[in-house]
Design a protein around this motif. Structure first.
Motif, short mmCIF file in Angstrom:
data_model
loop_
_atom_site.label_atom_id
_atom_site.label_comp_id
_atom_site.label_asym_id
_atom_site.label_seq_id
_atom_site.Cartn_x
_atom_site.Cartn_y
_atom_site.Cartn_z
N ARG A 190 -4.32 -8.53 5.54
CA ARG A 190 -3.55 -7.33 5.23
C ARG A 190 -4.49 -6.14 5.12
N ASP A 229 -8.17 -7.38 4.28
CA ASP A 229 -8.58 -8.37 3.30
C ASP A 229 -8.58 -9.78 3.91
N GLU A 230 -8.89 -10.79 3.10
CA GLU A 230 -8.99 -12.15 3.62
C GLU A 230 -7.66 -12.68 4.12
N GLN A 231 -6.56 -12.16 3.62
CA GLN A 231 -5.23 -12.57 4.07
C GLN A 231 -4.78 -11.82 5.33
N LYS A 267 -6.14 -2.83 3.83
CA LYS A 267 -6.40 -2.28 2.50
C LYS A 267 -5.88 -0.84 2.42
N ASN A 314 0.80 -1.23 0.00
CA ASN A 314 0.00 0.00 0.00
C ASN A 314 0.83 1.27 0.00
N ASN A 320 -13.94 -3.88 7.88
CA ASN A 320 -13.94 -3.48 6.47
C ASN A 320 -12.56 -3.13 5.95
#
Length: 240
Positions: A186, A182-184, A188, A10, A179
């Motif tokens: 990490r 992410d699914e891993q 966003k 990011n 929110n």
């Protein structure tokens, strides 16, 4: 791109600037990497305070720090076990090892969690002649299940001052944290992630600035008076 940035997807690499620690540190200060202890305040399998603190750790390592994360699982309640309990001993050793800390707690019922508070309560103000937290830097962060709030970071600031730590001005509060990852696990890209970058950058700068100056900054008149009185009593005590 610098290979060390691959773990920071990011980041805008042209805006993430190295920190000149040698230029910030006090005279005759050691030049080893800043040592930062990271505490989080949840035991959930998907703990957003842990995920946020892991992002903080990645950034700190990019800035050249050595980091250690303490897992609070298995830590007894304060005073419910002796100080030589393995988890208590581990936490206290890490507190003495660290030059700075990151505290990241969820907000629960308008406050930091009991898990976060228990970790802080197990770190004493003094261990014999050693003060494990005095003069060390601190950054505070929180995650929220709902809208943005600052109750937990405000409470942790009070604790940081009580522990005689140099609590940096910046802080992070992540609303609706479910929110923001992410699914891993990490984080966003967002303004909230950018704020964590800001906080870690500031923590590293303050840690370098304090290095070599901590003893001077924490030298207190009242403690000098107390030490002089104790020395006088020992010197004037009649021989047995």
């Amino acid at each position: 791109m610098d290979d060390t940035l691959h773990d920071l997807p990011n980041i805008a690499p042209d805006q993430l600037r190295p920190i000149d620690g040698a230029g910030l540190a006090g005279p005759n200060a050691p030049d080893h990497p800043p040592r930062i202890l990271i505490l989080h305040g949840s035991l959930r399998a998907r703990s957003y305070s842990r995920l946020a603190s892991e992002e903080a750790g990645r950034l700190l390592r990019w800035f050249g720090c050595e980091t250690r994360h303490f897992d609070p699982s298995g830590l007894p309640l304060p005073d419910d076990a002796p100080a030589d309990h393995p988890k208590v001993a581990e936490l206290r050793e890490l507190a003495q090892w660290a030059e700075g800390m990151v505290w990241c707690s969820p907000e629960r019922h308008g406050a930091m969690t009991g898990i976060m508070k228990a970790q802080i309560d197990w770190i004493p103000l003094a261990l014999g002649a050693v003060r494990p937290t005095q003069g060390k830097t601190l950054a505070v962060m929180q995650v929220n299940g709902g809208s943005q709030s600052f109750n937990a970071v405000n409470q942790m600031r009070i604790l940081g001052r009580w522990m005689r730590m140099v609590t940096i001005p910046n802080q992070s509060s992540v609303p609706k944290a479910f929110n923001e990852f992410d699914e891993q696990g990490r984080m966003k890209p967002s303004a909230y992630y950018n704020r964590i970058v800001d906080v870690m950058e500031e923590l590293v700068k303050f840690t370098w600035l304090v290095r070599g100056r901590s003893a001077y900054l924490t030298d207190r008149y009242s403690e000098r008076v107390e030490s002089a009185e104790q020395l006088s009593k020992r010197v004037n005590q009649p021989a047995v």
